[in-house]
Design a protein around this motif. Structure first.
Motif, PDB file in Angstrom:
ATOM      1  N   UNK A  57       0.348  -1.472  -0.011  1.00 23.60           N
ATOM      2  CA  UNK A  57       0.282  -0.125   0.549  1.00 23.60           C
ATOM      3  C   UNK A  57       1.040   1.505   0.364  1.00 23.60           C
ATOM      4  N   UNK A  58       1.694   1.106   0.761  1.00 19.72           N
ATOM      5  CA  UNK A  58       2.999   2.554   0.720  1.00 19.72           C
ATOM      6  C   UNK A  58       3.765   2.490  -0.253  1.00 19.72           C
ATOM      7  N   UNK A  59       4.162   1.866  -1.086  1.00 22.33           N
ATOM      8  CA  UNK A  59       4.415   1.804  -2.594  1.00 22.33           C
ATOM      9  C   UNK A  59       3.799   1.755  -2.735  1.00 22.33           C
ATOM     10  N   UNK A  60       2.451   1.765  -3.484  1.00 24.35           N
ATOM     11  CA  UNK A  60       1.337   1.968  -4.726  1.00 24.35           C
ATOM     12  C   UNK A  60       1.170   3.505  -4.115  1.00 24.35           C
ATOM     13  N   UNK A  61       1.068   4.276  -3.114  1.00 24.49           N
ATOM     14  CA  UNK A  61       0.792   5.356  -2.718  1.00 24.49           C
ATOM     15  C   UNK A  61       1.879   6.232  -3.614  1.00 24.49           C
ATOM     16  N   UNK A  62       3.261   6.545  -3.311  1.00 24.82           N
ATOM     17  CA  UNK A  62       4.364   6.582  -3.286  1.00 24.82           C
ATOM     18  C   UNK A  62       5.008   5.933  -4.708  1.00 24.82           C
ATOM     19  N   UNK A  63       4.237   6.198  -5.629  1.00 21.99           N
ATOM     20  CA  UNK A  63       4.177   5.332  -7.199  1.00 21.99           C
ATOM     21  C   UNK A  63       4.813   5.097  -7.131  1.00 21.99           C
ATOM     22  N   UNK A  64       5.681   3.621  -6.835  1.00 21.80           N
ATOM     23  CA  UNK A  64       6.383   2.831  -6.510  1.00 21.80           C
ATOM     24  C   UNK A  64       5.765   1.379  -7.653  1.00 21.80           C
ATOM     25  N   UNK A  65       4.762   1.174  -7.354  1.00 19.34           N
ATOM     26  CA  UNK A  65       4.147   0.192  -8.362  1.00 19.34           C
ATOM     27  C   UNK A  65       3.204   0.439  -9.150  1.00 19.34           C
ATOM     28  N   UNK A  66       3.518   1.088  -9.747  1.00 18.78           N
ATOM     29  CA  UNK A  66       2.664   1.712 -11.176  1.00 18.78           C
ATOM     30  C   UNK A  66       1.731   0.133 -12.130  1.00 18.78           C
ATOM     31  N   UNK A  67       2.730  -0.947 -11.878  1.00 20.97           N
ATOM     32  CA  UNK A  67       2.201  -1.517 -12.860  1.00 20.97           C
ATOM     33  C   UNK A  67       0.791  -2.980 -12.299  1.00 20.97           C
ATOM     34  N   UNK A  68       1.114  -2.586 -11.015  1.00 20.31           N
ATOM     35  CA  UNK A  68       0.349  -3.381  -9.524  1.00 20.31           C
ATOM     36  C   UNK A  68      -1.377  -2.008  -9.673  1.00 20.31           C
ATOM     37  N   UNK A  69      -0.684  -1.034  -9.654  1.00 21.89           N
ATOM     38  CA  UNK A  69      -1.925   0.485  -8.871  1.00 21.89           C
ATOM     39  C   UNK A  69      -3.314  -0.305  -9.662  1.00 21.89           C
ATOM     40  N   UNK A  70      -4.050  -0.661 -11.001  1.00 23.30           N
ATOM     41  CA  UNK A  70      -4.937  -1.360 -10.616  1.00 23.30           C
ATOM     42  C   UNK A  70      -5.851  -2.277 -10.755  1.00 23.30           C
ATOM     43  N   UNK A  71      -4.374  -3.216  -9.928  1.00 19.59           N
ATOM     44  CA  UNK A  71      -5.624  -4.383  -9.544  1.00 19.59           C
ATOM     45  C   UNK A  71      -5.610  -4.152  -7.915  1.00 19.59           C
ATOM     46  N   UNK A  72      -4.440  -3.311  -7.400  1.00 19.57           N
ATOM     47  CA  UNK A  72      -4.887  -2.815  -6.194  1.00 19.57           C
ATOM     48  C   UNK A  72      -5.925  -2.455  -5.683  1.00 19.57           C
ATOM     49  N   UNK A  73      -6.776  -1.303  -6.515  1.00 20.99           N
ATOM     50  CA  UNK A  73      -7.081  -0.812  -6.076  1.00 20.99           C
ATOM     51  C   UNK A  73      -8.850  -1.460  -6.498  1.00 20.99           C
ATOM     52  N   UNK A  74      -8.540  -2.467  -7.499  1.00 24.93           N
ATOM     53  CA  UNK A  74     -10.028  -3.344  -7.395  1.00 24.93           C
ATOM     54  C   UNK A  74     -10.348  -3.985  -6.244  1.00 24.93           C
ATOM     55  N   UNK A  75      -9.125  -4.778  -5.900  1.00 22.86           N
ATOM     56  CA  UNK A  75      -9.036  -5.428  -4.495  1.00 22.86           C
ATOM     57  C   UNK A  75      -8.703  -4.616  -3.270  1.00 22.86           C
ATOM     58  N   UNK A  76      -9.097  -3.909  -3.080  1.00 23.76           N
ATOM     59  CA  UNK A  76      -8.496  -2.879  -1.693  1.00 23.76           C
ATOM     60  C   UNK A  76      -8.969  -3.467  -0.665  1.00 23.76           C
TER      61      UNK A  76
END
Length: 278
Positions: A57-76
């Motif tokens: 969550x921290x990595x996505x929030x700080x724009x490190x895991x761009x490739x996983x961002x869409x999937x992450x928010x879909x299954x948040x």
């Protein structure tokens, strides 16, 4: 097929698979020292789910895991529920089992290394200080944390004396974990910042592979330094080293994420299977 793909992705990207690897690593340690408890392996697995999803969550929030961002928010929401149930499991183990709280002395420093691997100790507009950003230290901080938690912490909590054999096991685990982690650095060699100076950046991909293979040879040879070692352990360590070496040697930046996130992460599962079988 799409439904099965979603299940597979959730199993891998929600960190359930890496938690299973942690469970197996801890269980291997206990079985090697004749302890059949499931408490510590389960505790470590649940802790991985909680901590790794927080880090993700921290990595996505700080724009490190761009490739996983869409999937992450879909299954948040599902990830929050999974982490909540895992936290309840940790609370139950701590509060309602004969947990050895003295063992936390070993756990705390390595848990902090894991936490500050991503979350910066200090940050301003120009500089960010975390274990992740220290040149070439990334892979070693991961390996030593996993080795300490799955060997030293797991065995100390079970009231097993940290004798010569335990420390050899710890060093062995440190070496093989570096070899297991190297395919991840090789996969990300084109995406990781050059400032990180990961081993593939510093040594090159081919030399990094050769370095990993040398560590696997040392991993096997160290078995002979244990007191009253079993020949079955030697054979199992050789088999696990060959499998790990093959995955390492054939890893590349072009490989699918499933190659590392599923198959390489599954090495501890196969290792535990061999120990139970033989």
């Amino acid at each position: 097929m799409q439904f099965l793909q979603k299940i597979k992705d959730f199993y891998i990207f929600s960190n359930i698979h890496v938690a299973l690897a942690g469970f197996c690593m801890a269980k291997i340690s206990l079985l090697k020292f004749e302890n059949s408890s499931y408490k510590m392996p389960v505790f470590i697995a649940l802790s991985i789910v909680v901590s790794y999803n927080f880090i993700r969550f921290y990595e996505i929030k700080t724009s490190r895991l761009i490739w996983l961002k869409t999937w992450f928010y879909e299954f948040k929401k599902s990830l929050i529920v999974l982490s909540a149930f895992s936290t309840l499991g940790i609370w139950y183990i701590l509060g309602f089992t004969n947990f050895n709280f003295n063992s936390l002395i070993i756990l705390i420093p390595f848990a902090l290394i894991t936490f500050f691997y991503v979350v910066p100790v200090y940050k301003n507009e120009k500089i960010e200080v975390s274990f992740r950003n220290f040149p070439s230290i990334k892979i070693f901080s991961i390996a030593i944390s996993w080795a300490a938690i799955c060997v030293l912490f797991a065995l100390d909590e079970a009231n097993i004396a940290l004798d010569k054999n335990v420390w050899i096991e710890f060093v062995q685990r440190f070496f093989i974990l570096i070899a297991i982690t190297l395919p991840f650095d090789i996969r990300d060699v084109n995406y990781d910042s050059k400032k990180l100076k990961t081993l593939p950046h510093v040594l090159g991909v081919k030399t990094s592979k050769q370095f990993g293979l040398i560590l696997l040879i040392i991993f096997v040879l160290l078995t002979f330094f244990k007191e009253n070692y079993l020949i079955s352990e030697v054979y199992i360590n050789i088999i696990v080293s060959i499998i790990t070496g093959c995955f390492l040697w054939f890893s590349s930046a072009e490989k699918s994420r499933y190659y590392t996130s599923f198959w390489v992460e599954a090495i501890p599962v196969f290792w535990l299977f061999l120990i139970v079988l033989f």
